[in-house]
Design a protein around this motif. Structure first.
Motif, mmCIF file in Angstrom:
data_model
loop_
_atom_site.group_PDB
_atom_site.id
_atom_site.type_symbol
_atom_site.label_atom_id
_atom_site.label_comp_id
_atom_site.label_asym_id
_atom_site.label_seq_id
_atom_site.Cartn_x
_atom_site.Cartn_y
_atom_site.Cartn_z
ATOM 1 N N GLU A 87 0.808 -1.251 -0.085
ATOM 2 C CA GLU A 87 0.022 0.087 0.114
ATOM 3 C C GLU A 87 1.046 1.202 -0.039
ATOM 4 O O GLU A 87 1.855 1.259 0.582
ATOM 5 C CB GLU A 87 -0.902 0.200 1.162
ATOM 6 N N PRO A 131 -2.831 4.719 1.800
ATOM 7 C CA PRO A 131 -3.751 3.718 1.403
ATOM 8 C C PRO A 131 -5.059 3.997 1.277
ATOM 9 O O PRO A 131 -5.632 4.957 1.988
ATOM 10 C CB PRO A 131 -3.602 2.842 2.738
ATOM 11 N N GLY A 146 -4.294 5.519 -2.476
ATOM 12 C CA GLY A 146 -4.257 4.377 -3.371
ATOM 13 C C GLY A 146 -3.382 4.728 -4.580
ATOM 14 O O GLY A 146 -3.253 5.745 -4.900
ATOM 15 N N TRP A 147 -3.105 3.404 -5.228
ATOM 16 C CA TRP A 147 -1.972 3.575 -6.434
ATOM 17 C C TRP A 147 -2.947 4.431 -7.683
ATOM 18 O O TRP A 147 -2.068 5.310 -8.501
ATOM 19 C CB TRP A 147 -1.377 2.213 -6.660
ATOM 20 N N ALA A 198 -8.442 -0.515 -4.198
ATOM 21 C CA ALA A 198 -7.664 -1.656 -3.373
ATOM 22 C C ALA A 198 -6.795 -2.668 -4.310
ATOM 23 O O ALA A 198 -5.925 -2.878 -4.319
ATOM 24 C CB ALA A 198 -8.345 -1.948 -2.281
#
Ligand SMILES: [Zn+2]
Length: 232
Positions: free
Chosen positions: A58, A76, A120-121, A180
């Motif tokens: 994360e 995250p 988040g990515w 996620a």
């Protein structure tokens, strides 16, 4: 400087606990390879040494990119509900590092940095991608709000986001993605004419711009998450 620290992750498949190097801060000017890894979604991907399951750490990372003029604090996805408190915390961190509370030379660097908070990515990658492509992230969020009105079947729900992932001469590529797991639920293209239309009519969007840019979390999701800053 880019900093990594050892962190233990439990494999969701075989439960093996293994140590990985989690990024705490990334300096993209010194490590352009890490910028590329974020853009191609390979950054912080790890493999369980016991069963070879692929996992992704994360984000809890500070990202500095003077060349592209971007400073990010990435958290995250599960912390998105705390965005108001994190906006304050992250603004303070930026002010101390490159803003009003920093040294004169650091402030000079900071003047060209756009500070942002992401969860988040997919959001982190999008901010970097838009900056690299010279696209204004605030206008992109306006475009997403506009698209929501045009897309009756949009799979909008908590934990699912709309992100720009590509751009061509005449279109923007969007995905609906589960934050996620990074599972792509839908992909579509949007003609750039819609973006141009908004850019030519920014007066009508002034109230939305003001909501989006109140705090470093510049994301249309903040318009749906609770009462927002006014009621706080
Ligand atoms: Zn495993």
């Amino acid at each position: 400087m880019s900093l990594f620290e050892t962190t233990s992750i439990q494999c969701p498949v075989c439960d093996t606990l293994s140590d990985f190097q989690a990024a705490g801060s990334v300096n993209a000017d010194r490590r352009p390879d890490l910028r590329e890894e974020i853009l191609d979604n390979s950054f912080q991907n790890v493999t369980c040494p016991s069963c070879n399951e692929m996992m992704r750490l994360e984000p809890v990372v500070n990202y500095l990119d003077v060349e592209l003029g971007l400073w990010l604090a990435a958290y995250p996805p599960r912390q998105i509900g705390e965005y108001l408190a994190l906006e304050d915390e992250v603004q303070m961190l930026f002010d101390e590092s490159y803003g009003a509370a920093a040294s004169a030379s650091a402030q000079e660097v900071g003047a060209d940095l756009q500070p942002r908070l992401t969860f988040g990515w997919p959001a982190t990658r999008e901010k970097l991608f838009l900056r690299k492509e010279g696209l204004d992230d605030v206008v992109i969020e306006m475009l997403k709000l506009d698209l929501l009105r045009r897309l009756p079947e949009a799979p909008l729900r908590p934990g699912v986001e709309l992100r720009v992932t590509s751009v061509s001469d005449d279109a923007l590529g969007f995905v609906w993605i589960e934050t996620a797991s990074e599972e792509i639920l839908q992909a579509f293209e949007c003609n750039k004419a819609l973006l141009v239309e908004i850019e030519g009519n920014l007066d009508a969007w002034a109230a939305v711009r003001s909501d989006l840019t109140r705090g470093l979390f510049v994301d249309m999701q903040k318009l749906y998450l609770g009462e927002g800053r006014d009621a706080a």
